[in-house]
Scaffold this motif. Structure first.
Motif, short mmCIF file in Angstrom:
data_model
loop_
_atom_site.label_atom_id
_atom_site.label_comp_id
_atom_site.label_asym_id
_atom_site.label_seq_id
_atom_site.Cartn_x
_atom_site.Cartn_y
_atom_site.Cartn_z
N LEU A 1 -3.12 0.17 -3.76
CA LEU A 1 -2.37 1.37 -3.37
C LEU A 1 -3.16 2.28 -2.42
N TRP B 1 1.71 -6.07 -2.15
CA TRP B 1 2.30 -5.55 -3.39
C TRP B 1 3.31 -6.52 -4.02
N PHE B 2 3.94 -7.36 -3.20
CA PHE B 2 5.07 -8.17 -3.67
C PHE B 2 4.71 -9.08 -4.86
N TRP C 1 7.45 1.94 -8.21
CA TRP C 1 7.05 3.03 -7.32
C TRP C 1 6.20 2.48 -6.16
N GLY C 2 5.30 1.55 -6.46
CA GLY C 2 4.42 0.97 -5.44
C GLY C 2 5.19 0.28 -4.33
N PHE C 3 6.26 -0.41 -4.72
CA PHE C 3 7.08 -1.11 -3.72
C PHE C 3 7.65 -0.11 -2.72
N ILE D 1 -1.31 -4.11 4.15
CA ILE D 1 -0.28 -3.32 3.46
C ILE D 1 0.89 -4.23 3.07
N TYR E 1 6.61 2.94 -2.21
CA TYR E 1 5.48 3.65 -1.56
C TYR E 1 5.10 2.93 -0.26
N PHE E 2 4.97 1.59 -0.33
CA PHE E 2 4.60 0.85 0.87
C PHE E 2 5.74 0.83 1.89
#
Lengths: 70, 704
Positions: B297, B95-96, A51-53, B92, A55-56
């Motif tokens: 997040l 996350w990867f 979900w986070g992937f 931002i 989301y960004f």
């Protein structure tokens, strides 16, 4: 109006190349058993990570559209 | 106001005496707040790690000040002023690598009980790998501290006069002078506070920073005439969330992706001991995951607005009123200039205090973390090597706590000196980008392959540290070797490939690492035949001597480029053979519990017995004192049943008041049960460590 080279290419590159790193990471933690989908907590984390992937990606997509068309 | 050259305009004497009063009061309050928590340091465990006890919310908010401070107001406002909303992109893109951090690195560093990253290298590879990792990591950390000081100096300069008189003498206010003064203040509470103090001051400052940043944005938008005016003033390219693909060389998407999104993100999550120690201070791995997720997040996107908005507002003002904010204002000063214009006296002082305090948070976190590396990877091994007299654990702890405090002072001084390496860059952002691109790749590659590839050997990691770095040095001397990877970025002759060199540096390190690992069988055959020879040792020492000569030839660029590549291939061979010959490596023992493929085993080794994963209740208990000084606590059998805990299981005991965030808590092992329901027996040491209060309820929860 900025060109494709300066608008969508960075977006595609970010989530394409970054996505490959992310996918490799997800595969490694799944294959190694570090994340065990039989556990309730780990199933939750698996969902959060995916979900986070998106989301960004959605944040960048939204602001790119906003910059170009609003 | 002063014009340095034809293009850049700098400012002095911004602010009023009210602002200075507000700033001084703010700093005094923060320092008093930090030193209050010094009482929670009973050992080096507390000083560095805060005894692994804090709740996720506390850590998540305290990381804001660290993250925002390091990715500072100054540099992102500068890029926001020059390029618009794309200043947010580095906040931002983290996350990867989160899956690998949350389920690979985080559990391993917690469960293997390592106190620093180099210690991991000793367990996984060898003491020599640890030594090289320590050298590289100290360079990285001290450089990071230097960047922090440079930013602090640049933030303070516009508020100061060009010169001042004291006792009839005239003193020029210089950047280095300001930095030295700031370093003295920064050193004070970190030296006496420790990790718990840092966490709590960062918690307070995290809230204040977000508030100050949004306040500035609100004031700026109001000053311009509302959000619609602000939005419509800015040209389209200033509103794009990602920078232009490959231009200009000072700020382009693809270079920054490799420098920040890849090398920087991995460096920040996997190598930044300041951040890692913060996660290690959470009460469990799962709480650490929650803190990291919440931070990335939600807090990072908010922080991106907080740190960059002064630049965006400055850009808008420079379009409508170029007489107020000249378009050629020094980008590194734009934050201070805008904050002064849009806010009233006093409010400006508050915003500046929040900014400088945030930067100090980053710097003090890094100083604390570097001191931890010094104690763990230099002080202790040296004591062992010198065979110092055996002390009791309490004497050792006292001795190490003193050494940690003295080393904090030395590290602060080295950090100030390292500023000299970054001063020449036009903006802090570029200095930081260059720093990340250059110093993170060897360690990033070594940690990654060590963690995820069981076949990765000590010979490969040491060769990566030596030959990989040599290839990187070639890239520093002859940036032309980076051009095949430049994605069309123009090479700036003064600061060539500040960002995209990260791709070249990582690639050469990966090539060295993979090549040496895949040729392990050949190395072993050569070593086998060398060991049969009577002069085997002499041959190996000759190879080591040659490697040193080769490295120096590369370092001082003593031969032509093509010959340097040949030298590096010879050096790779020499280092790989010498390492395989000298290091006693046991592939099974040195990967068990130390790679992502055996995280469950790491957890079992951490506990020392089989893991009890049954989910139980969190119970409330009153405490009673017992004799003894072990880590055992005793519950009634009924309470143990409720928690689904057995004798030998790990429990977490915490003051029931949630707002304390775990400040008053301990980890312990369940001992023999008694028959008093609702009572836990704790010994003197446990009561002191937990700082538990008479009559206050505790909660108890089985961990594993």
């Amino acid at each position: 109006m900025p060109t494709f080279f300066d608008t969508w290419l960075p977006f595609i590159y970010l989530y394409g190349v970054g996505g490959i790193f992310f996918l490799i990471g997800m595969i490694i933690i799944r294959k190694s058993g570090a994340i065990n989908l039989n556990k309730k907590k780990h199933r939750y984390w698996n969902k959060v990570l995916i979900w986070g992937f998106f989301y960004f990606a959605a944040i960048h997509l939204f602001f790119t559209l906003l910059a170009l068309y609003w | 106001m002063e014009t340095h050259s034809q293009t850049i305009q700098t400012f002095h004497n911004i602010g009023t005496s009210t602002d200075w009063v507000v700033m001084v009061v703010y700093f005094m309050v923060i320092m008093l707040f930090g030193s209050y928590f010094g009482k929670y340091n009973r050992s080096t465990k507390d000083f560095f790690f805060g005894r692994r006890r804090f709740a996720r919310w506390l850590i998540a908010f305290s990381i804001v000040a660290t993250g925002v401070g390091s990715h500072s107001f100054v540099k992102y406002s500068a890029k926001g002023f020059e390029h618009g909303f794309s200043s947010t992109m580095t906040y931002i893109n983290d996350w990867f690598f989160l899956p690998l951090f949350m389920f690979g690195w985080l559990p391993i560093i917690v469960y293997t009980k390592i106190r620093s990253i180099p210690e991991y290298f000793e367990k996984r590879f060898s003491p020599s790998a640890r030594f090289l990792a320590t050298v590289l990591l100290l360079f990285y950390m001290i450089g990071y501290i230097g960047i922090g000081f440079l930013t602090l100096g640049k933030a303070a300069m516009p508020m100061l006069p060009e010169s001042f008189s004291l006792l009839g003498m005239n003193f020029q206010v210089t950047l280095m002078g300001v930095i030295i003064f700031i370093a003295v203040i920064t050193g004070i509470y970190i030296t006496f506070g420790g990790q718990t103090a840092v966490i709590f001051t960062d918690l307070l400052q995290g809230f204040i920073l977000l508030f100050a940043g949004f306040l500035l944005f609100f004031l700026g938008i109001s000053y311009i005439g509302g959000f619609d005016v602000f939005w419509n003033i800015l040209p389209t390219e200033w509103k794009m969330p990602l920078a232009k693909f490959n231009e200009p060389s000072s700020f382009n998407f693809v270079g920054i992706f490799w420098q920040d999104g890849v090398a920087g993100s991995i460096g920040f999550l996997f190598m930044n001991m300041g951040l890692i120690m913060r996660f290690m201070a959470t009460r469990s791995v799962d709480e650490g995951r929650k803190a990291a997720t919440f931070n990335i997040l939600f807090m990072l996107p908010l922080s991106a607005i907080v740190v960059g908005n002064a630049g965006w507002v400055g850009k808008a003002i420079s379009i409508v009123s170029p007489d107020i904010v000249p378009p050629n204002t020094s980008p590194d000063q734009i934050f201070v200039v805008v904050a002064n214009i849009v806010s009233l006296p006093g409010v400006f002082g508050f915003i500046m205090a929040a900014l400088t305090a945030a930067l100090m948070s980053t710097v003090d976190t890094l100083i604390n973390a570097t001191a931890a590396i010094y104690i763990n990877d230099v002080h202790r091994p040296m004591k062992k090597f010198l065979k110092s007299k055996i002390l009791t654990s309490k004497q050792t702890d006292k001795n190490e706590l003193a050494a940690a405090r003295y080393s904090s002072v030395v590290i602060t001084i080295l950090g100030v000196i390292s500023v000299l390496a970054f001063k020449s860059f036009p903006t802090v952002y570029e200095a930081h980008g260059y720093f990340h691109s250059t110093l993170t790749p060897p360690l990033v590659v070594a940690i990654f392959l060590g963690l995820f590839w069981k076949r990765f050997t000590p010979a490969a990691v040491i060769t990566t540290f030596v030959s990989g770095v040599a290839l990187m040095i070639i890239g520093l001397h002859d940036p032309i070797v980076i051009s095949p990877f430049d994605h069309g970025i123009h090479m700036d002759a003064n600061h060539p490939y500040s960002y995209i060199r990260a791709l070249y540096n990582m690639l050469v390190c990966v090539i060295v690492a993979v090549t040496v690992t895949l040729t392990t069988n050949w190395q072993e055959q050569i070593v086998k035949s060398l060991k049969k020879k009577s002069n085997g040792n002499a041959l190996i020492y000759t190879l080591i001597f040659l490697s040193v000569i080769f490295f120096l030839m590369i370092l001082f660029s003593l031969t032509a480029l093509s010959i340097q590549f040949v030298i590096i291939i010879l050096m790779m061979f020499a280092v790989a053979i010498a390492s395989t010959y000298l290091i006693d490596y046991h592939p099974f023992e040195q990967t068990e519990g130390l790679t992502v493929w055996s995280v469950a085993k790491a957890k079992e080794l951490f506990k020392g017995s089989k893991i009890n994963d049954e989910e139980g209740e969190i119970i409330k208990v009153n405490w009673k004192k017992k004799d003894g000084d072990d880590e055992i606590v005793n519950f009634s059998q009924n309470d143990m049943n409720k928690m689904k805990a057995n004798i030998g299981d790990f429990v977490y005991i915490c003051d029931h008041r949630k707002y304390l965030g775990g400040l008053k808590s301990i980890h312990a092992v369940v001992g023999e049960p008694h028959n008093e329901d609702g009572i836990i027996y704790l010994n003197e040491e446990e009561l002191l460590n937990g700082v538990f209060e008479e009559g206050k309820l505790l909660t108890a929860e089985k961990e594993m």
